[in-house]
Design a protein around this motif. Structure first.
Motif, PDB file in Angstrom:
ATOM      1  N   LYS A  37       3.031   4.460  -2.599  1.00  0.00           N
ATOM      2  CA  LYS A  37       3.764   3.216  -3.012  1.00  0.00           C
ATOM      3  C   LYS A  37       4.659   2.725  -1.712  1.00  0.00           C
ATOM      4  N   LEU A  38       5.051   3.412  -0.827  1.00  0.00           N
ATOM      5  CA  LEU A  38       5.755   2.933   0.277  1.00  0.00           C
ATOM      6  C   LEU A  38       4.628   2.558   1.548  1.00  0.00           C
ATOM      7  N   PHE A  39       3.811   3.117   1.636  1.00  0.00           N
ATOM      8  CA  PHE A  39       2.765   2.764   2.580  1.00  0.00           C
ATOM      9  C   PHE A  39       1.448   2.088   2.476  1.00  0.00           C
ATOM     10  N   ILE A  40       0.716   2.674   1.377  1.00  0.00           N
ATOM     11  CA  ILE A  40      -0.510   2.146   0.938  1.00  0.00           C
ATOM     12  C   ILE A  40      -0.483   0.785  -0.052  1.00  0.00           C
ATOM     13  N   GLN A  41       0.325   0.856  -0.902  1.00  0.00           N
ATOM     14  CA  GLN A  41       0.085  -0.547  -1.707  1.00  0.00           C
ATOM     15  C   GLN A  41       0.640  -1.534  -1.071  1.00  0.00           C
ATOM     16  N   SER A  79       3.658  12.215  -2.978  1.00  0.00           N
ATOM     17  CA  SER A  79       2.575  11.693  -2.731  1.00  0.00           C
ATOM     18  C   SER A  79       2.708  10.214  -3.369  1.00  0.00           C
ATOM     19  N   LEU A  81       5.114   8.068  -1.353  1.00  0.00           N
ATOM     20  CA  LEU A  81       4.850   7.655  -0.058  1.00  0.00           C
ATOM     21  C   LEU A  81       3.390   6.576  -0.222  1.00  0.00           C
TER      22      LEU A  81
END
Length: 78
Positions: free
Chosen positions: A54-58, A49, A52
């Motif tokens: 760091k990859l999609f939200i930040q 999580s 993910l």
């Protein structure tokens, strides 16, 4: 200090899980099987999580435009 305390608490709980399996005679491949599967599954969920997130939200550091006013503003009062 908090990381060390969390590691100690986790190790103690894993040992308690193994002892419960040994004392109750649980039918598993090895004592502490359920506790170790739960621990490692939780670790995988947490790491996955974070990855993910760091990859999609930040947003990247240069996400916002650079037209923000400077820190020092000229005094226009006269």
């Amino acid at each position: 200090m908090k990381n060390r305390r969390a590691l100690i608490v986790t190790a103690v709980l894993l040992i308690v899980g193994v002892l419960v399996d040994v004392l109750t005679g649980a039918d598993a491949p090895f004592p502490g099987y359920a506790a170790s599967i739960g621990l490692f599954g939780c670790i995988v969920i947490i790491i996955g999580s974070k990855w993910l997130g760091k990859l999609f939200i930040q947003a990247p550091e240069d996400y916002y435009p650079q037209d923000t006013p400077p820190d020092h503003v000229e005094d226009l009062r006269g």
